[in-house]
Each structure stands twice: as structure tokens, then as C-alpha cells.
Design a protein around this motif. Structure first.
Motif, mmCIF file in Angstrom:
data_model
loop_
_atom_site.group_PDB
_atom_site.id
_atom_site.type_symbol
_atom_site.label_atom_id
_atom_site.label_comp_id
_atom_site.label_asym_id
_atom_site.label_seq_id
_atom_site.Cartn_x
_atom_site.Cartn_y
_atom_site.Cartn_z
ATOM 1 N N TYR A 7 -8.355 -98.868 -28.537
ATOM 2 C CA TYR A 7 -6.923 -98.693 -28.266
ATOM 3 C C TYR A 7 -6.108 -98.758 -29.552
ATOM 4 O O TYR A 7 -6.585 -99.156 -30.605
ATOM 5 N N GLY A 8 -4.861 -98.291 -29.437
ATOM 6 C CA GLY A 8 -4.017 -98.152 -30.624
ATOM 7 C C GLY A 8 -4.432 -96.983 -31.498
ATOM 8 O O GLY A 8 -3.998 -96.856 -32.648
ATOM 9 N N GLY A 9 -5.265 -96.086 -30.947
ATOM 10 C CA GLY A 9 -5.882 -95.010 -31.722
ATOM 11 C C GLY A 9 -7.292 -95.423 -32.081
ATOM 12 O O GLY A 9 -7.502 -96.489 -32.672
ATOM 13 N N THR A 10 -8.278 -94.641 -31.699
ATOM 14 C CA THR A 10 -9.667 -95.012 -31.982
ATOM 15 C C THR A 10 -9.897 -95.096 -33.494
ATOM 16 O O THR A 10 -9.167 -94.503 -34.290
ATOM 17 N N ASN A 11 -10.922 -95.825 -33.875
ATOM 18 C CA ASN A 11 -11.199 -95.955 -35.308
ATOM 19 C C ASN A 11 -11.615 -94.632 -35.936
ATOM 20 O O ASN A 11 -11.460 -94.434 -37.144
ATOM 21 N N GLU A 12 -12.117 -93.724 -35.113
ATOM 22 C CA GLU A 12 -12.405 -92.374 -35.623
ATOM 23 C C GLU A 12 -11.111 -91.654 -35.993
ATOM 24 O O GLU A 12 -11.041 -90.947 -37.010
ATOM 25 N N ILE A 13 -10.072 -91.864 -35.174
ATOM 26 C CA ILE A 13 -8.761 -91.290 -35.501
ATOM 27 C C ILE A 13 -8.184 -91.968 -36.741
ATOM 28 O O ILE A 13 -7.531 -91.327 -37.566
ATOM 29 N N MET A 14 -8.430 -93.271 -36.875
ATOM 30 C CA MET A 14 -7.957 -93.970 -38.085
ATOM 31 C C MET A 14 -8.571 -93.316 -39.331
ATOM 32 O O MET A 14 -7.886 -93.114 -40.341
ATOM 33 N N LYS A 15 -9.845 -93.000 -39.265
ATOM 34 C CA LYS A 15 -10.502 -92.343 -40.397
ATOM 35 C C LYS A 15 -9.864 -90.976 -40.681
ATOM 36 O O LYS A 15 -9.705 -90.574 -41.850
ATOM 37 N N GLU A 16 -9.511 -90.280 -39.620
ATOM 38 C CA GLU A 16 -8.863 -88.975 -39.788
ATOM 39 C C GLU A 16 -7.513 -89.117 -40.490
ATOM 40 O O GLU A 16 -7.176 -88.360 -41.414
ATOM 41 N N VAL A 17 -6.725 -90.129 -40.050
ATOM 42 C CA VAL A 17 -5.420 -90.379 -40.659
ATOM 43 C C VAL A 17 -5.588 -90.727 -42.145
ATOM 44 O O VAL A 17 -4.881 -90.216 -43.010
ATOM 45 N N ILE A 18 -6.541 -91.601 -42.424
ATOM 46 C CA ILE A 18 -6.798 -92.012 -43.813
ATOM 47 C C ILE A 18 -7.313 -90.847 -44.636
ATOM 48 O O ILE A 18 -6.861 -90.596 -45.773
#
Length: 385
Positions: A370-381
Motif C-alpha cells: 500500500y501507498g504505492g507498491t515498492n515496484e512503483i517506488m523503483k519506477e518513481v526513483i
């Protein structure tokens, strides 16, 4: 004060913060610790608990006093989150109902709306939620299909949401909807909705792997008529940008939650391994136990310094999306590693849900989602490299 690092003091933490921490620790120890089993059985936290938490001045710590808040800073929200986790709680939806949702109102509602809605949220009279996720749209917010069509002085909202924290009991919900399905992120808007509105319907409270006392539900909107004045920011097309501005705060809050849970797991495991014996001596005397806990303590401390850096950035108004995504990913990945290693040291008892370590293990897993999956976090970064 950290139980694992009693001499450590974050640079942002003042004497006011420390006094608040002591107050929160005492309150949550009485209100949260004894009720986890009850709340897990009924799948929600008692409404009276929200009211008592509001009376204790522990909701909406950094909402201005003129709107019913405590007039503090974001650091107060985060340290109260820590103390809530230290109490053993995995049920109370204060992260959504205090740290996240009220700030959409505080930042984007009109003055009149703030004075009408925020005091009820800050007092605990109203439980609040934010409805983003849909059956077909999770971390990809542009995939939202809930529609809001203008009809005179109202919008008519149709659609459904799922995995909504506080959804089964919320009195006030910020709903993410599309005013134009063909406009991509520019067609998105946020609507403030009271749960008493005709057409607002609750689905089932969902069965989850962990956090069984947390009220997580489906919501349905069937020709729900909402005043046009309830569009946050006053105009269409602002919703995506409002979400992007607030999500760093949410992701830092998740990181704080994860850090506190990992730290509590290590403290709990050290105490257990000192008492539990195998082959005639405490488990802590075995080299493997010491090495595992040394790894865990080091990971917690490294993450703590990063989280404190991010809190400093937030207090200075400088926390950006990339930094928040990095700390959310780091803290939640670390939590899963640490709580797994700690559970292993409990042996068979670690697999029993009556043991807090098992509850932490089950409750930890969702944080990478939740809060955005960690895979999405990697995409953002990755996009910012």
C-alpha cells in the motif's frame, strides 16, 4: 525515546516532542495494547476509541488549532505513529484518519469547509478515509474508472473502490474520481463526501492476511449526488496534482510505521531469546542468535537515521516524491527482512498468532504494497536518475 537505542535523539525532536511521546505511550498502552484481540475478532476498532484519542489530543497533531487540531508539526504525527506501533497495535486506522486524509481538507478545501469538517475529524467524532484504489486500478492512479459527471450544481458519482482503510466505519471520505475519462491524469478530481450521502454504499469488510482488527472495506457509489462545491481545490483537473503533492507525506508515514514495527520486533526478540533456553542455556548465547540480532539491530539503526533525515526534510517543506519513495521502499523492505529473522528465533511459537511476533509478521507484508507498491517506488526513483 527508542527502546533499542535509548541514547539516540533525532535532531528534529524537541522537548515538546518528547513530552508528547510520553503522553502517547501512556495513552496507547492503556487503550490499544489490551484490545487487539477484541478488535481482530470484530474487524474494527471501537468508535469510542476514536473519541478518547481525540480527547487525548492525539488526532491531527499538525492541523491548525483554529480547525480543531493541535497546531503542532508533522514530527508530532510521526512520533505518535511510532508510539502507536510500540503499543502492539496493528488495528487503529489513525495513519489514514489523522496523518493523511485531514490534510487533503486542510490544503484544498475552502475556509468554510475546513471549519465545518476538520473539527469533527480532529475530535474523533468523524472517522475519515481516502478512496483511491479500485478493483482494476491500484498503484496506477491514472487507471481510475470511477466517474463524476457534472449535473447543475452537483456531480453524480458512479463507481467502486476496494481495500479502503477505515472504509467500513468512515463518516467522511475523500473520493478520487474522473470528470473526464479521456483526459488522462488531467481528468482527475478529489471529492469530499459524507457517508450519509444517498448512493454511498459499503461493501464487505475484507478478510486480510494480517491486521485483522483494521477496518478495510469495499465502497460503492451509485448515482451519488455530491455538491459541486465539494470538489477539493474548487475546479476539475486538479486531483492528480493534489495526490502527488500529498503522497510523499503518506509514504514517509508508512516508513515510520515500518521502522517502529521492525524495532519493536527486535526488542521483543532480544527479550525472548534471553529467557528461552535450549540445550541448557539461553538462546541468546548461541552465535547464530547473536549474529541474526546484530544484523537486525544494524538494519534498524541505518533505516532510523534515514527516516529522521526525511522527517527533517518534511519539517523544512523539502520532502520530494523521489526521497519519499526511497525511504518507503527501504523501510518496508527492511521490515520484512527483520521480522522474518526475528520470527525464526521464536521457533514454533513464532508461528502462533497469539504471539505478537506472528502478528507483526502478518501485518508487515502489506507495507510493501500500500501507498504505492515498492515496484512503483523503483519506477518513481528510476525516472529521476
Amino acid at each position: 525515546m527508542s527502546a533499542l537505542f535509548p541514547d539516540y535523539r533525532p535532531s528534529w525532536e524537541t522537548e515538546d516532542h518528547r513530552l508528547l511521546r510520553e503522553h502517547a505511550r501512556s495513552f496507547f498502552g492503556k487503550e490499544m495494547t489490551p484490545n487487539q484481540e477484541k478488535w481482530a475478532a470484530q474487524k474494527h476498532v471501537d468508535r469510542e476509541t476514536w473519541l478518547r484519542t481525540g480527547e487525548a489530543g492525539l488526532i491531527c497533531l499538525d492541523v491548525p488549532e483554529e480547525y480543531g487540531g493541535q497546531g503542532g508539526d508533522a514530527g508530532m504525527e510521526y512520533l505518535v505513529t511510532e508510539e502507536l506501533v510500540y503499543s502492539g497495535d496493528t488495528a487503529f486506522g489513525m495513519g489514514v484518519g489523522s496523518t493523511i486524509t485531514p490534510h487533503y481538507v486542510a490544503n484544498y478545501a475552502t475556509e468554510e469547509q475546513k471549519r465545518e469538517w476538520l473539527p469533527k475529524i480532529c475530535s474523533g467524532e468523524w472517522i475519515s478515509a481516502i478512496a483511491m484504489t479500485e478493483p482494476g486500478a491500484g498503484s496506477d492512479l491514472q487507471g481510475v474508472r470511477t466517474t463524476a459527471k457534472r449535473d447543475g450544481d452537483d456531480y453524480i458519482i458512479n463507481g467502486s473502490k476496494t481495500f479502503i482503510s477505515n472504509g467500513g466505519s468512515a463518516d467522511f471520505v475523500v473520493v478520487v474520481a474522473k470528470t473526464d475519462l479521456d483526459a488522462g491524469h488531467k481528468g482527475m478530481a478529489l471529492f469530499a463526501v459524507e457517508a450519509s450521502t444517498p448512493g454511498f454504499e459499503r461493501g464487505r469488510v475484507l478478510e486480510k492476511m494480517g491486521r485483522h482488527g483494521a477496518d478495510t472495506a469495499e465502497l460503492f457509489f451509485n448515482d451519488m449526488r455530491v455538491p459541486a462545491a465539494n470538489i477539493l481545490g474548487g475546479e476539475e483537473g486538479q486531483g492528480f496534482y493534489q495526490l502527488m503533492n500529498q503522497l510523499p507525506r503518506e509514504r514517509l508515514a508508512i516508513a515510520v510505521d515500518a521502522l517502529a514495527m521492525a524495532e519493536a520486533a527486535v526488542v521483543e526478540t532480544i527479550e525472548y531469546t534471553k529467557e528461552r533456553q535450549a540445550f541448557g542455556k539461553p538462546i541468546l548465547d548461541f552465535q547464530n542468535t547473536k549474529f541474526e540480532l546484530a544484523h537486525c539491530k544494524t538494519q534498524v539503526m541505518a533505516t532510523r537515521t534515514y527516516v529522521d533525515y526525511c522527517i527533517e526534510q518534511e519539517l523544512a517543506g523539502k520532502l520530494d516524491a523521489v526521497t519519499a519513495s526511497m525511504v518507503k521502499m527501504q523501510a518496508t523492505d527492511m521490515l520484512d527482512d527483520v521480522v522474518d529473522r526475528c520470527l525464526q528465533l521464536f521457533g514454533g511459537y513464532g508461528y502462533m498468532m497469539e504471539y505478537p511476533i506472528a502478528q507483526k509478521f502478518a501485518g508487515a507484508r502489506v507495507m510493501r504494497i500500500y501507498g504505492g507498491t515498492n515496484e512503483i517506488m523503483k519506477e518513481v526513483i528510476g525516472r529521476a536518475l
